[in-house]
Write a protein that holds these residues in place. Sequence first.
Motif, PDB file in Angstrom:
ATOM      1  N   GLN A   1       0.828  -1.210   0.000  1.00 38.94           N
ATOM      2  CA  GLN A   1       0.000   0.000   0.000  1.00 38.94           C
ATOM      3  C   GLN A   1       0.866   1.265   0.000  1.00 38.94           C
ATOM      4  OE1 GLN A   1      -3.842  -0.325   2.431  1.00 38.94           O
ATOM      5  NE2 GLN A   1      -2.670  -2.061   3.210  1.00 38.94           N
ATOM      6  N   ALA A   2       2.038   1.172   0.630  1.00 37.67           N
ATOM      7  CA  ALA A   2       2.975   2.294   0.572  1.00 37.67           C
ATOM      8  C   ALA A   2       3.450   2.528  -0.864  1.00 37.67           C
ATOM      9  CB  ALA A   2       4.172   2.040   1.487  1.00 37.67           C
ATOM     10  N   ILE A   3       3.699   1.456  -1.584  1.00 39.75           N
ATOM     11  CA  ILE A   3       4.098   1.579  -2.995  1.00 39.75           C
ATOM     12  C   ILE A   3       3.005   2.285  -3.788  1.00 39.75           C
ATOM     13  CG2 ILE A   3       4.579   0.288  -5.115  1.00 39.75           C
ATOM     14  CD1 ILE A   3       6.937   0.227  -3.252  1.00 39.75           C
ATOM     15  N   ASP A   4       1.737   1.943  -3.523  1.00 33.58           N
ATOM     16  CA  ASP A   4       0.618   2.601  -4.210  1.00 33.58           C
ATOM     17  C   ASP A   4       0.617   4.105  -3.942  1.00 33.58           C
ATOM     18  OD1 ASP A   4      -0.308   0.236  -5.292  1.00 33.58           O
ATOM     19  OD2 ASP A   4      -1.746  -0.143  -3.671  1.00 33.58           O
ATOM     20  N   VAL A   5       0.886   4.480  -2.690  1.00 35.16           N
ATOM     21  CA  VAL A   5       0.939   5.903  -2.335  1.00 35.16           C
ATOM     22  C   VAL A   5       2.089   6.583  -3.062  1.00 35.16           C
ATOM     23  CG1 VAL A   5       1.396   7.541  -0.456  1.00 35.16           C
ATOM     24  CG2 VAL A   5      -0.162   5.601  -0.077  1.00 35.16           C
ATOM     25  N   ILE A   6       3.257   5.953  -3.032  1.00 34.83           N
ATOM     26  CA  ILE A   6       4.453   6.550  -3.652  1.00 34.83           C
ATOM     27  C   ILE A   6       4.260   6.732  -5.158  1.00 34.83           C
ATOM     28  CG2 ILE A   6       6.882   6.088  -4.216  1.00 34.83           C
ATOM     29  CD1 ILE A   6       7.006   4.688  -1.406  1.00 34.83           C
ATOM     30  N   LYS A   7       3.626   5.757  -5.797  1.00 31.28           N
ATOM     31  CA  LYS A   7       3.402   5.850  -7.250  1.00 31.28           C
ATOM     32  C   LYS A   7       2.556   7.068  -7.613  1.00 31.28           C
ATOM     33  CE  LYS A   7       1.888   1.652  -7.957  1.00 31.28           C
ATOM     34  NZ  LYS A   7       1.383   0.443  -8.655  1.00 31.28           N
ATOM     35  N   GLU A   8       1.660   7.462  -6.720  1.00 29.88           N
ATOM     36  CA  GLU A   8       0.829   8.635  -6.961  1.00 29.88           C
ATOM     37  C   GLU A   8       1.589   9.937  -6.728  1.00 29.88           C
ATOM     38  OE1 GLU A   8      -3.205   8.895  -5.470  1.00 29.88           O
ATOM     39  OE2 GLU A   8      -3.244   6.726  -5.173  1.00 29.88           O
ATOM     40  N   TYR A   9       2.706   9.846  -5.973  1.00 32.93           N
ATOM     41  CA  TYR A   9       3.442  11.059  -5.581  1.00 32.93           C
ATOM     42  C   TYR A   9       4.939  10.882  -5.824  1.00 32.93           C
ATOM     43  CZ  TYR A   9      -0.971  12.295  -3.429  1.00 32.93           C
ATOM     44  OH  TYR A   9      -2.294  12.584  -3.228  1.00 32.93           O
ATOM     45  N   LEU A  10       5.266  10.482  -7.045  1.00 31.55           N
ATOM     46  CA  LEU A  10       6.673  10.237  -7.390  1.00 31.55           C
ATOM     47  C   LEU A  10       7.521  11.504  -7.323  1.00 31.55           C
ATOM     48  CD1 LEU A  10       6.297   7.658 -10.316  1.00 31.55           C
ATOM     49  CD2 LEU A  10       7.255   7.238  -8.047  1.00 31.55           C
ATOM     50  N   ASP A  11       6.890  12.670  -7.403  1.00 29.14           N
ATOM     51  CA  ASP A  11       7.642  13.925  -7.283  1.00 29.14           C
ATOM     52  C   ASP A  11       8.004  14.245  -5.840  1.00 29.14           C
ATOM     53  OD1 ASP A  11       7.517  14.328  -9.988  1.00 29.14           O
ATOM     54  OD2 ASP A  11       5.746  15.615  -9.907  1.00 29.14           O
ATOM     55  N   ASP A  12       7.368  13.542  -4.889  1.00 28.25           N
ATOM     56  CA  ASP A  12       7.609  13.801  -3.463  1.00 28.25           C
ATOM     57  C   ASP A  12       8.609  12.824  -2.844  1.00 28.25           C
ATOM     58  OD1 ASP A  12       5.462  15.913  -2.479  1.00 28.25           O
ATOM     59  OD2 ASP A  12       4.457  14.596  -3.907  1.00 28.25           O
ATOM     60  N   PHE A  13       8.788  11.657  -3.488  1.00 21.46           N
ATOM     61  CA  PHE A  13       9.614  10.616  -2.883  1.00 21.46           C
ATOM     62  C   PHE A  13      10.644  10.068  -3.861  1.00 21.46           C
ATOM     63  CE2 PHE A  13       5.369  10.171  -0.845  1.00 21.46           C
ATOM     64  CZ  PHE A  13       5.729  10.524   0.453  1.00 21.46           C
ATOM     65  N   GLU A  14      11.828   9.811  -3.328  1.00 23.41           N
ATOM     66  CA  GLU A  14      12.865   9.071  -4.052  1.00 23.41           C
ATOM     67  C   GLU A  14      13.112   7.783  -3.279  1.00 23.41           C
ATOM     68  OE1 GLU A  14      17.662   9.256  -4.887  1.00 23.41           O
ATOM     69  OE2 GLU A  14      16.560  11.145  -4.659  1.00 23.41           O
ATOM     70  N   VAL A  15      12.891   6.640  -3.911  1.00 22.51           N
ATOM     71  CA  VAL A  15      13.004   5.355  -3.223  1.00 22.51           C
ATOM     72  C   VAL A  15      14.443   4.854  -3.327  1.00 22.51           C
ATOM     73  CG1 VAL A  15      12.160   2.986  -3.033  1.00 22.51           C
ATOM     74  CG2 VAL A  15      10.596   4.825  -3.725  1.00 22.51           C
ATOM     75  N   VAL A  16      15.111   4.798  -2.188  1.00 21.72           N
ATOM     76  CA  VAL A  16      16.503   4.344  -2.146  1.00 21.72           C
ATOM     77  C   VAL A  16      16.563   2.830  -2.153  1.00 21.72           C
ATOM     78  CG1 VAL A  16      18.669   4.416  -0.846  1.00 21.72           C
ATOM     79  CG2 VAL A  16      17.182   6.430  -0.913  1.00 21.72           C
ATOM     80  N   PHE A  17      15.718   2.175  -1.353  1.00 27.45           N
ATOM     81  CA  PHE A  17      15.746   0.711  -1.333  1.00 27.45           C
ATOM     82  C   PHE A  17      14.387   0.129  -0.985  1.00 27.45           C
ATOM     83  CE2 PHE A  17      16.573   1.640   3.156  1.00 27.45           C
ATOM     84  CZ  PHE A  17      15.774   0.695   3.804  1.00 27.45           C
TER      85      PHE A  17
END
Length: 377
Positions: free
Chosen positions: A16-32
């Motif tokens: 569910q966190a991945i779903d949130v991040i996908k909607e806000y890719l400009d807000d998050f950079e996924v390191v790992f």
Amino acid sequence: MKKIGIVGATGSIGSQAIDVIKEYLDDFEVVFLSAYKNEEKLLNFKLQVNAKYAVLTGKQPENDEILFGEQELLRIIDNEEVDIVLSAAVGFSGLIPTYHSIKRGIDVALANKESLVTAGLILTKLASKTGCKIIPVDSEHSAIFQSMLGHQTEDLEKIILTASGGPFRNRPVDSLEFVEIEEALKHPNWKMGKKITVDSATMMNKGLELIEARFLFDVPVEKLDVVIHPESIVHSMVLFCDGSYIAQLGYPDMKIPIAYALSYPKRLNLKTKRIDFYRLSKLTFDKPDFTKYPCLKIAFDILKNDKSSYFIALNGANEIAVESFLNRNIKFIDIAKIIEEVLNLIEPKDVNSIEEIVEFDRYVREKTYYIIKKRFS
């Protein structure tokens, strides 16, 4: 842009966190991202959010884009630039990555309640020392966290955790002996993984949350309470010394506390369901029945003692008992009995280091397996 890492990316919370991040890719950079065994899902997530690293800790990956082993995961946490780690692994396995994140001074969005249950004092003291924040992801603790903002801890009279009552809230106690696995996995309000869903059915999940709240908000058991709230609209509340109650409400959707923890102190504009108060017919609250939920009573009892050996034993014995139930080796009602039998073997004491906790947890699990084998084989 926040640099984040997710431990337990392929589980319910991580997904569910991945779903949130996908909607806000400009807000998050996924390191790992890390997972235990689900290589295919992990690789898909890595591509979807363009994660720098993906680590599989439970088996050797077939794809060379994925790293292997807990040591690789810890190396990344210890060395990469990360702003916040979502600790979403299931059970005791989340402790070591959580500890390394806090030791490094990285903020932790905590969904792995077992970390605080087994090492609450160590982790909260370490967080104070390194200056990082522990931001709860559990809907109940997120509600308390939000309700406490702007208020003084010394004004707090009571923390009240709400509980749905699980799938057996209206089921007669004498019929629980005949509970089937499929029934225990049908939570009325939330979609979660198998272990936490069984914990909700026994209400051990609420017991673990009580212990987590004790450390997260630094309060004694006298200031903690639980009420059954079947609608799961009020996610928890706090009572202040002047008689004021402050609560956080919302439809049961884990994306709300996940997004809040990851974006804190900002809020994301989520497309989640809103409450229609004109159609909300009622909100009900009941006292928990300890006869029906003996696991909850056990948690309250050991909190009065407030010794970490009991918390570690409760968590470890519960994990093994739930595993045994899911493997059809014991009955649903045996979970609480096994936990109680294990706790009767434990000396109340403080366990003062992560290494000692890991060793003590191993001892507890061996004892639990022995008791199950002796009683049920």
